[in-house]
Design a protein around this motif. Structure first.
Motif, PDB file in Angstrom:
ATOM      1  N   SER A 111     -12.342   1.132  -9.475  1.00  8.83           N
ATOM      2  CA  SER A 111     -11.915   2.011 -10.310  1.00  8.83           C
ATOM      3  C   SER A 111     -11.819   3.291  -9.983  1.00  8.83           C
ATOM      4  O   SER A 111     -10.837   4.148 -10.062  1.00  8.83           O
ATOM      5  CB  SER A 111     -12.453   2.000 -11.853  1.00  8.83           C
ATOM      6  N   PHE A 112     -13.044   3.934  -9.302  1.00  7.35           N
ATOM      7  CA  PHE A 112     -12.992   5.172  -8.803  1.00  7.35           C
ATOM      8  C   PHE A 112     -12.021   5.615  -7.595  1.00  7.35           C
ATOM      9  O   PHE A 112     -11.307   6.624  -7.513  1.00  7.35           O
ATOM     10  CB  PHE A 112     -14.509   5.396  -8.457  1.00  7.35           C
ATOM     11  N   LEU A 113     -12.094   4.648  -6.650  1.00  5.51           N
ATOM     12  CA  LEU A 113     -11.591   4.849  -5.202  1.00  5.51           C
ATOM     13  C   LEU A 113      -9.969   4.402  -5.379  1.00  5.51           C
ATOM     14  O   LEU A 113      -9.221   4.580  -4.609  1.00  5.51           O
ATOM     15  CB  LEU A 113     -12.091   4.122  -4.027  1.00  5.51           C
ATOM     16  N   GLY A 114      -9.672   3.191  -6.492  1.00  4.90           N
ATOM     17  CA  GLY A 114      -8.520   2.794  -6.296  1.00  4.90           C
ATOM     18  C   GLY A 114      -8.156   1.653  -5.452  1.00  4.90           C
ATOM     19  O   GLY A 114      -9.194   1.222  -4.615  1.00  4.90           O
ATOM     20  N   PRO A 115      -7.385   1.044  -5.781  1.00 10.36           N
ATOM     21  CA  PRO A 115      -6.922  -0.209  -4.686  1.00 10.36           C
ATOM     22  C   PRO A 115      -7.004  -0.094  -3.302  1.00 10.36           C
ATOM     23  O   PRO A 115      -6.869   1.093  -2.648  1.00 10.36           O
ATOM     24  CB  PRO A 115      -5.521  -0.796  -5.013  1.00 10.36           C
ATOM     25  N   ARG A 116      -7.733  -0.889  -2.534  1.00  8.31           N
ATOM     26  CA  ARG A 116      -7.878  -0.885  -1.042  1.00  8.31           C
ATOM     27  C   ARG A 116      -6.707  -0.546  -0.540  1.00  8.31           C
ATOM     28  O   ARG A 116      -5.434  -1.033  -0.788  1.00  8.31           O
ATOM     29  CB  ARG A 116      -8.356  -2.143  -0.364  1.00  8.31           C
ATOM     30  N   ILE A 117      -6.600   0.603   0.515  1.00  8.72           N
ATOM     31  CA  ILE A 117      -5.533   0.963   1.343  1.00  8.72           C
ATOM     32  C   ILE A 117      -5.208   0.071   2.334  1.00  8.72           C
ATOM     33  O   ILE A 117      -6.089  -0.224   3.136  1.00  8.72           O
ATOM     34  CB  ILE A 117      -5.652   2.560   1.999  1.00  8.72           C
ATOM     35  N   SER A 118      -3.896  -0.441   2.503  1.00  7.21           N
ATOM     36  CA  SER A 118      -3.681  -1.393   3.617  1.00  7.21           C
ATOM     37  C   SER A 118      -2.934  -0.709   4.747  1.00  7.21           C
ATOM     38  O   SER A 118      -1.966  -1.135   5.339  1.00  7.21           O
ATOM     39  CB  SER A 118      -2.620  -2.368   3.012  1.00  7.21           C
ATOM     40  N   THR A 119      -3.670   0.280   5.170  1.00  2.64           N
ATOM     41  CA  THR A 119      -3.332   0.850   6.504  1.00  2.64           C
ATOM     42  C   THR A 119      -4.095   0.548   7.424  1.00  2.64           C
ATOM     43  O   THR A 119      -5.189   0.874   7.505  1.00  2.64           O
ATOM     44  CB  THR A 119      -3.229   2.470   6.185  1.00  2.64           C
ATOM     45  N   ARG A 131      -5.004  10.515   1.646  1.00  2.00           N
ATOM     46  CA  ARG A 131      -5.468  11.105   0.457  1.00  2.00           C
ATOM     47  C   ARG A 131      -4.777  10.348  -0.726  1.00  2.00           C
ATOM     48  O   ARG A 131      -3.581   9.923  -0.836  1.00  2.00           O
ATOM     49  CB  ARG A 131      -4.953  12.755   0.702  1.00  2.00           C
ATOM     50  N   ARG A 132      -5.518  10.116  -1.734  1.00  2.00           N
ATOM     51  CA  ARG A 132      -5.092   9.572  -2.986  1.00  2.00           C
ATOM     52  C   ARG A 132      -5.409  10.630  -4.193  1.00  2.00           C
ATOM     53  O   ARG A 132      -6.670  10.996  -4.289  1.00  2.00           O
ATOM     54  CB  ARG A 132      -5.981   8.106  -3.163  1.00  2.00           C
ATOM     55  N   HIS A 133      -4.489  10.989  -5.115  1.00  2.00           N
ATOM     56  CA  HIS A 133      -4.750  11.872  -6.017  1.00  2.00           C
ATOM     57  C   HIS A 133      -4.639  10.978  -7.374  1.00  2.00           C
ATOM     58  O   HIS A 133      -3.457  10.460  -7.461  1.00  2.00           O
ATOM     59  CB  HIS A 133      -3.570  13.029  -6.068  1.00  2.00           C
ATOM     60  N   PHE A 134      -5.542  11.148  -8.160  1.00  2.00           N
ATOM     61  CA  PHE A 134      -5.491  10.688  -9.498  1.00  2.00           C
ATOM     62  C   PHE A 134      -5.432  11.521 -10.377  1.00  2.00           C
ATOM     63  O   PHE A 134      -6.296  12.392 -10.883  1.00  2.00           O
ATOM     64  CB  PHE A 134      -6.585   9.837  -9.644  1.00  2.00           C
ATOM     65  N   PRO A 135      -4.209  11.793 -11.155  1.00  2.00           N
ATOM     66  CA  PRO A 135      -4.060  12.648 -12.281  1.00  2.00           C
ATOM     67  C   PRO A 135      -5.073  12.118 -13.579  1.00  2.00           C
ATOM     68  O   PRO A 135      -5.134  10.913 -13.543  1.00  2.00           O
ATOM     69  CB  PRO A 135      -2.839  12.596 -12.468  1.00  2.00           C
ATOM     70  N   GLY A 177      -3.438   6.468 -15.659  1.00  2.00           N
ATOM     71  CA  GLY A 177      -3.743   5.241 -14.796  1.00  2.00           C
ATOM     72  C   GLY A 177      -3.068   5.302 -13.400  1.00  2.00           C
ATOM     73  O   GLY A 177      -3.204   4.527 -12.555  1.00  2.00           O
ATOM     74  N   SER A 178      -2.171   6.501 -13.461  1.00  2.00           N
ATOM     75  CA  SER A 178      -1.328   6.432 -12.107  1.00  2.00           C
ATOM     76  C   SER A 178      -2.211   7.267 -10.884  1.00  2.00           C
ATOM     77  O   SER A 178      -3.100   7.918 -11.335  1.00  2.00           O
ATOM     78  CB  SER A 178      -0.060   7.142 -12.525  1.00  2.00           C
ATOM     79  N   TYR A 179      -1.466   7.079  -9.972  1.00  2.00           N
ATOM     80  CA  TYR A 179      -2.104   7.755  -8.665  1.00  2.00           C
ATOM     81  C   TYR A 179      -0.722   7.953  -7.494  1.00  2.00           C
ATOM     82  O   TYR A 179      -0.007   7.238  -7.440  1.00  2.00           O
ATOM     83  CB  TYR A 179      -3.305   7.160  -7.928  1.00  2.00           C
ATOM     84  N   ASN A 180      -1.082   8.780  -6.521  1.00  2.00           N
ATOM     85  CA  ASN A 180      -0.133   8.929  -5.639  1.00  2.00           C
ATOM     86  C   ASN A 180      -0.595   9.064  -4.270  1.00  2.00           C
ATOM     87  O   ASN A 180      -1.820   9.675  -4.129  1.00  2.00           O
ATOM     88  CB  ASN A 180       0.845  10.010  -5.810  1.00  2.00           C
ATOM     89  N   ASP A 181      -0.237   8.328  -3.332  1.00  2.00           N
ATOM     90  CA  ASP A 181      -0.722   8.276  -2.045  1.00  2.00           C
ATOM     91  C   ASP A 181      -0.125   9.258  -0.873  1.00  2.00           C
ATOM     92  O   ASP A 181       1.204   9.325  -1.039  1.00  2.00           O
ATOM     93  CB  ASP A 181      -0.809   6.898  -1.442  1.00  2.00           C
ATOM     94  N   PHE A 182      -0.839   9.583   0.077  1.00  5.04           N
ATOM     95  CA  PHE A 182      -0.351  10.622   1.134  1.00  5.04           C
ATOM     96  C   PHE A 182      -1.141  10.184   2.209  1.00  5.04           C
ATOM     97  O   PHE A 182      -2.426  10.291   2.362  1.00  5.04           O
ATOM     98  CB  PHE A 182      -0.308  11.976   0.976  1.00  5.04           C
ATOM     99  N   SER A 183      -0.337   9.600   3.211  1.00  5.67           N
ATOM    100  CA  SER A 183      -1.061   9.140   4.837  1.00  5.67           C
ATOM    101  C   SER A 183      -0.927  10.220   5.687  1.00  5.67           C
ATOM    102  O   SER A 183       0.332  11.016   5.822  1.00  5.67           O
ATOM    103  CB  SER A 183      -0.370   8.014   5.449  1.00  5.67           C
ATOM    104  N   PHE A 184      -1.929  10.900   6.392  1.00  2.46           N
ATOM    105  CA  PHE A 184      -1.900  11.899   7.394  1.00  2.46           C
ATOM    106  C   PHE A 184      -1.854  11.062   8.764  1.00  2.46           C
ATOM    107  O   PHE A 184      -1.714  11.600   9.810  1.00  2.46           O
ATOM    108  CB  PHE A 184      -3.360  12.573   7.404  1.00  2.46           C
TER     109      PHE A 184
END
Length: 374
Positions: A182-190, A242-246, A312-319
């Motif tokens: 819940s804290f980190l969000g779903p696993r990043i599949s990168t 980077r994952r941003h949770f409002p 419950g939304s979040y947005n992802d950004f890949s570096f």
């Protein structure tokens, strides 16, 4: 047939005085129950505040006729902390007259015990507004970075909790836990994040561990309003995502953290994930009341505390990109970001089983001091 009890003599007047308020209150409460939930909350909020503030249970008789106050937690959650934080942010940007700066900043220094002798600029007249004062830089020698240990404190603050992550849960304070996923969000599949190729049935915690024999560790650092507000890289690592949770902006004071379960999962936060020499590494900056502004120096696209968001939304950004396949390299002690007031930083990382923390729960720590090593 309906039966009624008739009152005779002096009881007649007594009965009227006892029954009429109850009847009127029941009718009024019936009207309230037909309102929409936001309207009902708005109407009930002032009454609930009075219920908890007035002495001797002055409003307790209302509970006997069907009214129920909001719980203290629900009452606190209904406070418009995001709106208040944006208003505070606007206030911070207002330029203070030169003659007013010293009295205002001196009051803040006295209230929160700020050590201005460590500031790069000690003259209070130099800071045009509260925002500049909160983001003051330190003298280079004020925070020497420990080179002997693999992980250092990314900021000044107080150690709330640390240790191994167990059962996919992390302690925000002693005895109060929250879900790792819940804290980190779903696993990043990168692929570039080099997550372990664990079978889907494995727990979220096991999927984060990339090397056999390693464990997952965590450390929670609370920044008080009087602390140095910038945070730095705790080790040599590469930031890939980077994952941003409002979210909410409730206080992260340890007292509130004991009170509200999964507080860190409700609040706005910015999760930076990547890799260090031992595998997975993450640093999360958690927002708080009046700390809607979280800034990451290398991420110009990040905008926090926006007026509206989906719960419950979040947005992802890949570096990771075609031109930069290794992400953002960060050296230990390098400037990483800043808060607007005080808040919390959570480190979650992978390390060998012989990794040891050099900490005590509740101790004060300063940026650059050792957190742990192998």
């Amino acid at each position: 047939m309906c039966q009624s009890n008739t009152l005779q003599g002096p009881d007649l007047h007594t009965g009227k005085w006892l029954q009429f308020p109850q009847l009127a209150l029941r009718r009024r409460l019936g009207q309230l129950s037909c309102m929409s939930r936001p309207a009902l909350k708005l109407r009930s909020w002032p009454l609930t505040i009075l219920y908890y503030l007035l002495p001797f249970g002055a409003l307790k008789p209302l509970t006997r006729v069907g009214w129920r106050p909001m719980s203290r937690v629900a009452l606190y959650k209904s406070v418009p902390t995001r709106l208040l934080s944006r208003a505070w942010g606007r206030l911070n940007q207002v330029e203070l007259p030169t003659w007013l700066r010293k009295p205002v900043y001196s009051l803040y220094i006295w209230t929160f015990g700020v050590n201005m002798k460590e500031a790069a600029v000690e003259d209070l007249h130099h800071y045009r507004n509260l925002s500049e004062f909160f983001r003051r830089k330190l003298k280079p020698q004020a925070r020497p970075v420990c080179c002997l240990h693999s992980v250092i404190s990314p900021s000044d603050g107080k150690i709330l909790n640390f240790g191994q992550v167990k059962n996919c849960e992390v302690e925000q304070v002693k005895g109060v836990t929250y879900s790792l996923e819940s804290f980190l969000g779903p696993r990043i599949s990168t692929e570039e994040l080099r997550f372990s190729q664990a079978p889907p049935g494995n727990s979220f915690q096991q999927q984060l561990v990339t090397k056999e024999g390693n464990e997952l560790y965590h450390c929670v650092i609370y920044l008080a309003p009087g602390d140095y507000h910038c945070f730095h890289s705790p080790t040599d690592w590469r930031v890939s995502h980077r994952r941003h949770f409002p979210g909410s902006l409730m206080s992260v004071n340890p007292g509130v953290a004991r009170w509200i379960k999964e507080l860190f999962c409700h609040n706005e936060r910015v999760v930076l994930t990547g890799n260090w020499k031992h595998g997975f590494f993450s640093l999360t900056a958690v927002g708080a009341t009046n700390v809607g502004s979280i800034r990451i120096y290398f991420d110009q696209d990040l905008h926090t505390n926006s007026p509206s968001y989906s719960k419950g939304s979040y947005n992802d950004f890949s570096f990771i990109s075609n031109n930069n396949k290794k992400g953002i390299p960060m050296r230990k002690g390098e400037h990483l970001g800043e808060f607007n007031l005080g808040s919390t930083i959570v480190l979650i990382f992978e390390a060998p089983k012989d990794f040891k923390f050099h900490l005590k729960a509740g101790q004060k720590i300063r940026f650059g001091e050792a957190l742990g090593s192998l």
